[in-house]
Design a protein around this motif. Structure first.
Motif, PDB file in Angstrom:
ATOM      1  N   PHE A  35       0.802  -1.013   0.009  1.00 21.06           N
ATOM      2  CA  PHE A  35       0.121   0.023  -0.221  1.00 21.06           C
ATOM      3  C   PHE A  35       0.910   1.167  -0.025  1.00 21.06           C
ATOM      4  O   PHE A  35       2.024   1.262   0.255  1.00 21.06           O
ATOM      5  CB  PHE A  35      -0.913   0.028   1.264  1.00 21.06           C
ATOM      6  N   ARG A  43      -4.178   6.202   2.729  1.00 20.30           N
ATOM      7  CA  ARG A  43      -3.215   5.098   2.385  1.00 20.30           C
ATOM      8  C   ARG A  43      -3.996   4.309   1.237  1.00 20.30           C
ATOM      9  O   ARG A  43      -5.316   3.926   1.305  1.00 20.30           O
ATOM     10  CB  ARG A  43      -2.802   4.237   3.235  1.00 20.30           C
ATOM     11  N   PHE A  45      -4.319   1.049  -1.750  1.00 21.93           N
ATOM     12  CA  PHE A  45      -3.658  -0.226  -2.127  1.00 21.93           C
ATOM     13  C   PHE A  45      -2.945  -0.097  -3.555  1.00 21.93           C
ATOM     14  O   PHE A  45      -3.208   0.780  -4.409  1.00 21.93           O
ATOM     15  CB  PHE A  45      -4.969  -1.082  -2.617  1.00 21.93           C
ATOM     16  N   ALA A  95       2.359  -5.316   3.800  1.00 19.35           N
ATOM     17  CA  ALA A  95       1.351  -5.779   4.724  1.00 19.35           C
ATOM     18  C   ALA A  95       1.238  -7.445   4.436  1.00 19.35           C
ATOM     19  O   ALA A  95       1.506  -7.629   3.429  1.00 19.35           O
ATOM     20  CB  ALA A  95       0.204  -5.199   4.687  1.00 19.35           C
ATOM     21  N   GLN A 106      -7.203  -2.967   3.193  1.00 16.43           N
ATOM     22  CA  GLN A 106      -6.356  -2.792   4.032  1.00 16.43           C
ATOM     23  C   GLN A 106      -6.822  -3.716   5.378  1.00 16.43           C
ATOM     24  O   GLN A 106      -5.965  -3.901   5.999  1.00 16.43           O
ATOM     25  CB  GLN A 106      -6.215  -1.391   4.378  1.00 16.43           C
ATOM     26  N   TYR A 109      -5.537  -7.116   6.400  1.00 18.97           N
ATOM     27  CA  TYR A 109      -4.059  -7.342   6.940  1.00 18.97           C
ATOM     28  C   TYR A 109      -3.857  -7.144   8.430  1.00 18.97           C
ATOM     29  O   TYR A 109      -3.921  -5.888   8.856  1.00 18.97           O
ATOM     30  CB  TYR A 109      -3.055  -6.538   6.184  1.00 18.97           C
ATOM     31  N   TRP A 112       1.814  -5.226   9.500  1.00 22.36           N
ATOM     32  CA  TRP A 112       2.260  -4.082   8.745  1.00 22.36           C
ATOM     33  C   TRP A 112       3.574  -3.741   8.894  1.00 22.36           C
ATOM     34  O   TRP A 112       4.246  -4.112  10.130  1.00 22.36           O
ATOM     35  CB  TRP A 112       1.558  -2.693   8.866  1.00 22.36           C
TER      36      TRP A 112
END
Length: 122
Positions: A35, A43, A45, A95, A106, A109, A112
């Motif tokens: 990301f 943030r 992808f 991630a 997001q 995940y 990170w």
């Protein structure tokens, strides 16, 4: 723990390869993704790769320029970035998660990395 590296300053049209190394666990049991977060933006992808490596997915903005790959023997996931543009400037985060579905989200995940800064000059 995930450690992202490989960021730096590059001119438009150049290339960089980001690495995401896992420690303390085998990466082969995890799907992974990249990301990025540009200054003042959310943030977003960039790319994902399935647990076995057979499925990859890319954001439209990077298709044809970026390639995600994995080397389970080295416990590392890579993001090869070619034909970089100034709009690719961002902090890039890797991630990972054992969940092998919905890899573009997001929320999928749990693990990170700390982020690595990519700056593309015009």
């Amino acid at each position: 723990q995930l450690q992202a590296s490989g960021g730096g300053l590059v001119q438009a049209g150049g290339s960089l390869r980001l690495s995401c190394a896992a420690s303390g666990r085998s990466f082969m049991w995890y799907a992974a993704a990249w990301f990025r977060q540009a200054p003042g933006k959310e943030r977003d992808f960039v790319a994902s790769i399935s647990l076995g490596g057979g499925r990859t997915k890319y954001a439209d903005s990077v298709k044809g320029r970026f390639t995600i790959s994995r080397d389970n023997a080295k416990n590392t996931v890579y993001l090869q970035m070619n034909s970089l543009k100034p709009e690719d400037t961002a902090v890039y985060y890797c991630a990972a998660d054992p969940n092998n579905s919905n890899l573009g989200a997001q929320a999928t995940y749990d693990y990170w990395g700390q982020g690595t800064l990519v700056t593309v000059s015009s």
